[in-house]
Design a protein around this motif. Structure first.
Motif, PDB file in Angstrom:
ATOM      1  N   LYS A   1       0.240   8.977   0.658  1.00  0.00           N
ATOM      2  CA  LYS A   1       0.827   7.835   1.362  1.00  0.00           C
ATOM      3  C   LYS A   1       0.522   7.875   2.850  1.00  0.00           C
ATOM      4  CE  LYS A   1       5.358   5.715   2.267  1.00  0.00           C
ATOM      5  NZ  LYS A   1       6.812   5.789   1.949  1.00  0.00           N
ATOM      6  N   HIS A   2       0.524   9.070   3.433  1.00  0.00           N
ATOM      7  CA  HIS A   2       0.341   9.199   4.881  1.00  0.00           C
ATOM      8  C   HIS A   2      -1.076   9.586   5.283  1.00  0.00           C
ATOM      9  CE1 HIS A   2       4.625   8.705   5.677  1.00  0.00           C
ATOM     10  NE2 HIS A   2       4.880   9.577   4.705  1.00  0.00           N
ATOM     11  N   ARG A   3      -1.811  10.275   4.381  1.00  0.00           N
ATOM     12  CA  ARG A   3      -3.128  10.788   4.768  1.00  0.00           C
ATOM     13  C   ARG A   3      -4.284  10.191   3.986  1.00  0.00           C
ATOM     14  NH1 ARG A   3      -2.208  12.579   9.700  1.00  0.00           N
ATOM     15  NH2 ARG A   3      -0.409  13.982   9.763  1.00  0.00           N
TER      16      ARG A   3
ATOM     17  N   SER B   1      -4.518  10.889  -6.909  1.00  0.00           N
ATOM     18  CA  SER B   1      -5.098  10.421  -5.651  1.00  0.00           C
ATOM     19  C   SER B   1      -6.393   9.654  -5.894  1.00  0.00           C
ATOM     20  CB  SER B   1      -5.334  11.594  -4.692  1.00  0.00           C
ATOM     21  OG  SER B   1      -6.080  12.620  -5.304  1.00  0.00           O
TER      22      SER B   1
ATOM     23  N   SER C   1       1.883  12.657  -3.911  1.00  0.00           N
ATOM     24  CA  SER C   1       1.821  11.218  -3.608  1.00  0.00           C
ATOM     25  C   SER C   1       2.347  10.926  -2.207  1.00  0.00           C
ATOM     26  CB  SER C   1       2.607  10.424  -4.651  1.00  0.00           C
ATOM     27  OG  SER C   1       4.006  10.622  -4.517  1.00  0.00           O
ATOM     28  N   LEU C   2       3.268  11.753  -1.708  1.00  0.00           N
ATOM     29  CA  LEU C   2       3.763  11.567  -0.338  1.00  0.00           C
ATOM     30  C   LEU C   2       2.658  11.855   0.674  1.00  0.00           C
ATOM     31  CD1 LEU C   2       7.276  13.289  -0.673  1.00  0.00           C
ATOM     32  CD2 LEU C   2       6.755  10.844  -0.698  1.00  0.00           C
ATOM     33  N   VAL C   3       1.840  12.862   0.384  1.00  0.00           N
ATOM     34  CA  VAL C   3       0.723  13.179   1.279  1.00  0.00           C
ATOM     35  C   VAL C   3      -0.311  12.062   1.239  1.00  0.00           C
ATOM     36  CG1 VAL C   3      -1.033  14.885   1.873  1.00  0.00           C
ATOM     37  CG2 VAL C   3       1.139  15.629   0.854  1.00  0.00           C
TER      38      VAL C   3
ATOM     39  N   LYS D   1       0.798  -1.228   0.000  1.00  0.00           N
ATOM     40  CA  LYS D   1       0.000   0.000   0.000  1.00  0.00           C
ATOM     41  C   LYS D   1       0.832   1.281   0.000  1.00  0.00           C
ATOM     42  CE  LYS D   1      -4.213  -1.941   1.996  1.00  0.00           C
ATOM     43  NZ  LYS D   1      -5.180  -1.893   3.115  1.00  0.00           N
ATOM     44  N   PRO D   2       1.952   1.349   0.769  1.00  0.00           N
ATOM     45  CA  PRO D   2       2.737   2.596   0.725  1.00  0.00           C
ATOM     46  C   PRO D   2       3.328   2.906  -0.648  1.00  0.00           C
ATOM     47  CG  PRO D   2       3.300   1.308   2.678  1.00  0.00           C
ATOM     48  CD  PRO D   2       2.446   0.426   1.806  1.00  0.00           C
TER      49      PRO D   2
END
Length: 414
Positions: free
Chosen positions: A281-283, A329, A277-279, A145-146
Motif C-alpha cells: 500500500k505504501h511502497r 503483490s 499488503s500494508l507494505v 488504489k489504497p
C-alpha cells in the motif's frame, strides 16, 4: 446519509468484494484438485494410457497460458459497461461447469468416448479461464488504489486455503465415485460465479465511473520485464513445491506424514499476505515482489541444507510466506501497471505466467528429469536461481521507477 456512513458502507462492500473473490478462487482451485485426483481413473476408463495423463494436464496449462490473457483483454473491453462482465463470467462459468460435470459421465461410456472426453476437457479449460483474471479487474478499475493490496490478499487467500487442504482432499476423494464430487464442485462454483453480477453492481455503486478505456497499445518495457520476472517466480515456485518439497520432507519423515507437512508452505502463504499488503500500500507491489523473491530464495536454500525436520518446517513456512507476498503483490502490481484501462490484460498475463510455470514443471516431470542424477543439482538449485534473479531484477525496476518519479517531481518543482 453522512460522509462517515458512506465511507463505512463502501468499506464494507470492499471487504465483501475481497471475500467473494477469495471464495471464487477457493472453489475453483478445489475443483481443479478434484479434476487432478480423478483424471488418471477417468482417462483409463476411456482407454487412454497412463502416460497420457501428464500430457492432458500439460494441454490444460497450455490452454490456460493463452486463454487467461485473452479473457483478461475481454474483461477490459466489457468492464466499462456495468453488468456485462458479470454476464460474461456467468455464461462462461455455466459452460465450464457443464463440461466439467459431463467428464465422469462421458468417461463411463468407455473407449468410444475418447474424442468427446478430450473435447470436454478443452472446453472446460478455455471457459474456466473466465474465473481468474476477469473478476479481479474490478479491483483495478473501481476500487481506490489504497484498498487494492488488502483486497488482492483476500482474493489470494482462497488460493492459499485450497493449496493447504488439497492433500487432505486428495486422500478423501480417492475412495469415492467421481460423479458426485464433480457435480457438487460444479454446482458450488456456478452459484459462486453467478454472484459476480451483484458484486459488480456494488463495486460500481461505490466508485466514480472509470475513465474510458484507451486503445490497445503494445506493452512497454516495464510490463514486459514484470511478466518475464513473474514467469521466473512461477517456475521457481513450481520446481520447489511440486518437485523438491516432498523429497526434502522424506529425509526426516515417513510418506504417510506428507499430508500433514506439505500444508506448512500454505500456512506461511496465507499468514504473510496481509501484513505484506500494508507494505504494498505504501511502497508498491514491485518492491515487495522483489524483496520477497530474494527472501524466498534464502528460505529455499535453508530447506536444502536443513539438518532436522523442525528446521525444514521453518524454512518451508518462510518459503510459503515469501510466495504469498510475491503473488499478492503481483496482482496489486498488475492492476497498477495496467491502470490505464489494461488491468485485465496485465492481470491475465500474470495468470498466464503461472500456467506457463506449471507447464514447464510438468514437462520436466514428463521428461523424467527428476529421476536423472545429472539433472538433480539443476532441479534443486533452479528455484533459488529463479527467485533470486527475478527478485533482484524487480528491485532494480522498482528503483528505476522511483528515481524516474523523483526526477519528474524535481522538474515540476523547478
Amino acid at each position: 446519509m453522512t460522509t462517515a456512513q458512506v465511507s463505512t458502507g463502501a468499506s464494507t462492500n470492499a471487504s465483501r468484494t475481497g471475500l467473494y473473490l477469495a471464495v471464487l478462487q477457493l472453489v475453483f482451485t478445489l475443483g481443479w484438485t478434484t479434476y487432478v485426483v480423478y483424471l488418471p481413473k477417468l482417462a483409463a476408463d476411456v482407454g487412454l494410457a497412463p502416460a497420457a495423463v501428464i500430457l492432458i494436464l500439460m494441454l490444460d496449462q497450455a490452454i490456460f497460458t493463452i486463454a487467461d490473457t485473452a479473457m483478461g483483454i475481454a474483461a477490459d473491453k466489457l468492464a466499462p459497461v456495468v453488468g456485462r462482465l458479470g454476464l460474461f463470467v456467468g455464461v462462461l462459468a455455466a459452460i465450464s461447469c457443464a463440461a466439467f460435470v459431463a467428464l465422469p459421465f462421458v468417461a463411463g461410456i468407455g473407449a468410444g468416448a475418447q474424442v468427446w472426453f478430450i473435447a470436454l476437457i478443452v472446453v472446460w479449460s478455455i471457459a474456466s479461464s473466465a474465473l481468474r483474471a476477469p473478476p479481479l479487474t474490478l479491483l483495478g478499475k473501481y476500487r481506490a488504489k489504497p484498498q487494492v493490496p488488502f483486497l488482492a490478499a483476500l482474493a489470494m487467500l482462497g488460493y492459499g486455503v485450497a493449496g493447504a487442504v488439497s492433500p487432505y482432499l486428495g486422500v478423501v476423494l480417492r475412495e469415492h465415485d467421481a460423479r458426485l464430487p464433480f457435480v457438487i464442485s460444479s454446482a458450488v462454483l456456478l452459484l459462486t460465479a453467478l454472484g459476480l453480477s451483484r458484486i459488480e453492481h456494488d463495486v460500481v455503486r461505490d466508485a466514480p465511473p472509470p475513465t474510458p478505456a484507451e486503445a490497445a497499445k503494445p506493452l512497454g518495457l516495464i510490463p514486459i520485464a514484470f511478466i518475464v520476472a513473474m514467469v521466473a517466480l512461477a517456475l521457481g515456485y513450481q520446481l520447489h513445491f511440486a518437485i523438491n518439497s516432498a523429497p526434502f520432507y522424506l529425509r526426516f519423515a515417513k510418506p504417510d506424514e506428507l499430508q500433514w507437512l506439505m500444508p506448512v508452505f500454505w500456512i506461511g502463504f496465507n499468514i504473510a499476505m496481509f501484513p505484506a499488503s500494508l507494505v504494498v500500500k505504501h511502497r508498491g507491489g514491485l518492491i515487495v515482489m522483489g524483496a520477497a523473491g530474494l527472501f524466498g530464495a534464502v528460505a529455499i536454500a535453508a530447506a536444502e541444507f536443513a539438518g532436522s525436520l523442525n528446521t525444514l518446517i521453518v524454512a518451508q513456512f518462510l518459503a510459503g510466506a515469501a510466495w504469498g507476498c510475491m503473488l499478492m503483490s503481483a496482482i496489486s502490481a498488475a492492476l497498477a501497471i495496467g491502470s490505464t484501462g489494461a488491468e485485465g490484460k496485465v492481470t491475465g498475463l500474470v495468470f498466464s505466467a503461472l500456467a506457463l510455470g506449471t507447464f514447464a514443471r510438468m514437462a520436466a516431470v514428463a521428461g523424467g528429469l527428476q529421476k536423472m542424477p545429472d539433472y538433480a543439482p539443476l532441479l534443486h538449485w533452479a528455484p533459488v536461481a529463479c527467485w533470486s534473479v527475478a527478485g533482484a531484477g524487480l528491485l532494480v525496476i522498482a528503483a528505476a521507477r522511483l528515481q524516474g518519479g523523483a526526477h519528474l517531481k524535481a522538474s515540476a518543482g523547478g
